[in-house]
Every structure is written in C-alpha cells, then in structure tokens.
Write an enzyme that holds these catalytic residues in place. Structure first.
Site, PDB file in Angstrom:
ATOM      1  CD  GLU A  12      -1.575 -18.501 -28.647  1.00 37.84           C
ATOM      2  OE1 GLU A  12      -1.998 -17.471 -29.199  1.00 37.84           O
ATOM      3  OE2 GLU A  12      -0.527 -19.045 -28.979  1.00 37.84           O
ATOM      4  CB  CYS A  63      -0.539 -28.660 -28.565  1.00 36.84           C
ATOM      5  SG  CYS A  63       0.979 -27.891 -27.989  1.00 36.84           S
ATOM      6  CB  CYS A  93       7.999 -20.121 -20.509  1.00 38.45           C
ATOM      7  SG  CYS A  93       9.131 -21.453 -20.029  1.00 38.45           S
ATOM      8  CB  CYS A 132      14.401 -21.452 -25.135  1.00 40.84           C
ATOM      9  SG  CYS A 132      14.284 -22.718 -23.856  1.00 40.84           S
ATOM     10  CB  CYS A 163      10.820 -20.304 -27.152  1.00 39.74           C
ATOM     11  SG  CYS A 163       9.144 -20.595 -26.557  1.00 39.74           S
ATOM     12  CB  CYS A 191       6.699 -25.840 -32.252  1.00 37.93           C
ATOM     13  SG  CYS A 191       6.148 -27.452 -32.601  1.00 37.93           S
TER      14      CYS A 191
END
Ligand code: SAH
Ligand code: SF4
Length: 374
Positions: A92, A105, A112, A116, A119, A345
């Site tokens: 994205e 962004c 990933c 975390c 996230c 975010c």
C-alpha cells in the site's frame, strides 16, 4: 534475458547501463528526466532520444511500476493505492494532502519480520523485500497520477505535487537496505524527484548497524519508533529491541545527528492504553532521551481486526504529551488520516490471500475499500 526495469536504476546504475549500450553518457540524464520528471512509460514518447536508441531500449528495457488493484479516497482527501507485487502479495501507498505540502507514505517490504505487537503489517508476517523499482514505482505512479488527476492537470517538469516522502508504509526499510538506498538516492536526485534530504524521512524500528550505514551513504531525516521508555517493555512491544537495546539505539541516534539534515531525531510513540501511557512512563521517557536532541510524535493507536491492544484515551494522550512538553521536549500528537479507508499508520495490511479476488480487482477502476488480511 529479462528486461531491465529502468525505474529501479539510480544515477550510477543508469550511467552504467547506458555505457553498456554504447551510448553517450548524457543519455542517462535524458532518460532519467523522461522517466521520473515527466512520468514517461514508453520509450517512443521520448522525442529527443535517437530513434535507434528508442528501438534498442524497447527491446531490452521496461518502465513498469506495480499494477494498481485498488484506489480509494478518504473523506479527508487521503488517497490509498493497493499495488500488486505478484504471487499474492500486495502493498500500500498513501498520499496525504495538507495545505502546505503533499506527503507520500511509501512501503519497503511486503509484510514485515519485526512483528511489533500493535502493527497490522507485523501481524501479517514477512513475505519479501521490495525491489528498488517497486519502491520508486510507488512514487512514480503516485506523482504522475496525481498530476494527471489534478484540476487543472499539472503538466511539465517543474511542478511537483508530492513534496515529502516518508518511508513509513509497510515494512522495515532498514531490513531492505540494498533496495532502499538507491530508491532514496532517486528521491533526492535533481533529475528525478529533486526532494531535499529534510523532506525525505525514513522511519525505523531500530536497526542499529543500518542507521550507521545510512548516515554514511545517504543521510535523510530519521524517525525512530521508540514506543517504550525501557528495555523490559520495548522487548515486548518491538521484538527487535532484544537485538538492539535502547542504549545502543540512542547512541546510534547521537551518531546519526552529526550528519543528519535536521538537528533532531523524531521519536514515534504509539499510545497504548495501560501499556506505555502512564505519567510515570512519560517521566521515564524524559530521562531516557535526555541527551538526544529530539521531537516526539505521539501516535494514537489505529485499531485493526485481531489487534490485542487498545489505544489510549485522548485525555491520557494529552496528559502524556504535557509531561514531555513540561520537560522542554517538543511533542505533537499525530492527526489520524485516512482511517475510513484503513490507510492510517499501522493499518496497512495489503496482503491478498485470495487470488481470484485479486484478478477481479485488476482493472484500474477506483474502489473504496482495501483488501484486508482479516
Ligand atoms: N517499520 C518502520 C516504518 C513503518 S511503521 C517502523 O516501525 O518505524 C510507521 C509507524 O507507524 C511506526 O512508528 C509504527 O510503530 C507505527 N504504527 C504501527 N502500527 C500502528 C498502529 N496500529 N497504530 C498507530 N501507529 C502504528
Ligand atoms: Fe514492522 Fe514497523 Fe510494523 Fe514494527 S511497526 S511490525 S517494524 S512495519
């Protein structure tokens, strides 16, 4: 032999490529301007290149960004593209318009590996690193699409719609250093996007050796995802902390500041209810960063399906910010943008598990929703 995707070549690489074709060096600059400043996707459009060179290129090179499979606009003007990067992976890219700037962004990985706890990208796991062409392709696509869509349309080489880039999309950019570095160089190159170092920000969860490499290779503005005032908590929230604890991370920030284009590090801190948001933790944080010139960006937690943490109440965020401000630290609370299209975010998921749906969406028709993992 596979065609070379010229979107992924920074100046040195393009110079070398043009030399291999036995062409004059200035052709590299011409090509770069056609591709990045004018958004050309076809060699035939490059009217000041010799016909013979155009034919040569058409046979062995391409200019191709990832295919757009979703395009949504939020009520606040934030626009999110979902891009297919093959084998069921999607990434994205989010454009955030503001009065005085336009920020893109950009994602650096499909998924990933840092994982975390707060996230959505981390929860989805790691799929693969993006190539330089896929990273720069996001900027290329967004800039030239926004120019075409602007009323009146923006044409020519001079005007830019995207004034800032943040490497804050999906992925940990410093775990994909080899591809991210040439992408950053293209963002800064005057014959490509011409952004100043201060207007390109890389956000990292704390890859210490690569922070040092970046300082040497291409110092852009640095944001560090802190999220906790001590190792015990940060070990839990950002598992990478077990490898690079706070002491090492803050020392790397100090070293980075010697060459950074800005005289502070931005610390990002996602506000999690009952986890990292107490007044005592704010005071601990003040003591922790005492020697690092910094600004804090407090991020309200953006929920996603399957999240097992909650965001702090607005009053708690204000009180936490006040403790930092009283200690002389600049602390701002990030406005949440684009949450109605899951573009905020940490909401970026982007994985496409169901390939039939991927095929159905492959037209360039705007859609209002994004594909989610949950
Ligand atoms: N991997 C890099 C850059 C991408 S994330 C990094 O972690 O820094 C960009 C920012 O969004 C990071 O500060 C990250 O911690 C934050 N973030 C992740 N998930 C979030 C969520 N659900 N709500 C709010 N912010 C989140
Ligand atoms: Fe990866 Fe950043 Fe998400 Fe952590 S916050 S899982 S480092 S994308």
């Amino acid at each position: 032999m596979d065609a070379v995707n010229l979107l992924g070549l920074d100046r040195d690489a393009l110079d070398a490529y043009v030399a291999r074709l036995d062409e004059k060096p200035f052709r590299a600059r011409q090509l770069m301007r056609w591709i990045h400043r004018r958004g050309a996707a076809e060699f035939d459009a490059m009217s000041d290149l010799a016909k013979s060179l155009r034919t040569k290129l058409a046979g062995r090179a391409t200019i191709s960004a990832p295919a757009v499979i979703g395009d949504g606009v939020s009520s606040d003007g934030t626009r999110k593209w979902l891009l297919d990067v093959g084998r069921g992976d999607a990434i994205e890219t989010v454009f955030i318009p503001e009065d005085d700037r336009g920020t893109l962004c950009v994602s650096s990985q499909a998924g990933c590996a840092v994982n975390c706890v707060f996230c959505s990208t981390g929860k989805q796991g790691f799929s693969r690193n993006l190539t330089t062409a896929e990273i720069v392709g996001q900027l290329w696509w967004a800039e030239h699409t926004l120019r075409r869509d602007a009323v009146p349309a923006v044409s020519g080489e001079g005007e830019r719609i995207i004034s800032n880039v943040v490497m804050m999309g999906m992925g940990e950019p410093l775990q994909n250093y080899e591809a991210v570095l040439p992408a950053l160089r293209l963002m800064l190159d005057d014959d490509a996007y011409g952004l100043s170092r201060r207007r390109v920000t890389l956000s990292t969860s704390g890859m210490v050796p690569q922070i040092d490499r970046l300082a040497q290779d291409c110092p852009v503005a640095l944001a560090v995802s802190l999220h906790a005032p001590n190792d015990a908590l940060r070990d839990q929230l950002v598992p990478l902390n077990r490898k690079y604890p706070l002491r090492d991370l803050l020392a790397a920030c100090q070293r980075y500041l010697r060459v950074a284009p800005r005289d502070f590090i931005t610390f990002e801190y996602v506000m999690l209810d009952g986890i990292n948001d107490s007044d005592a933790q704010a005071r601990e944080l003040v003591a922790l960063v005492r020697d690092v010139p910094c600004k804090f960006n407090l991020i309200p937690f953006n929920p996603f399906p399957g999240a097992d943490v909650r965001g702090s109440a607005p009053a708690r965020i204000r009180a936490f910010a006040q403790t930092l401000i009283d200690a002389g630290i600049v602390a701002t609370t990030r406005k949440t943008r684009g949450d109605d299209i899951d573009a905020a975010c940490g909401q970026l998921a982007g994985e496409v598990r169901d390939r039939t749906r991927l095929a159905e969406r492959s037209g360039r028709r705007p859609i209002a929703v994004a594909v989610r993992t949950a």
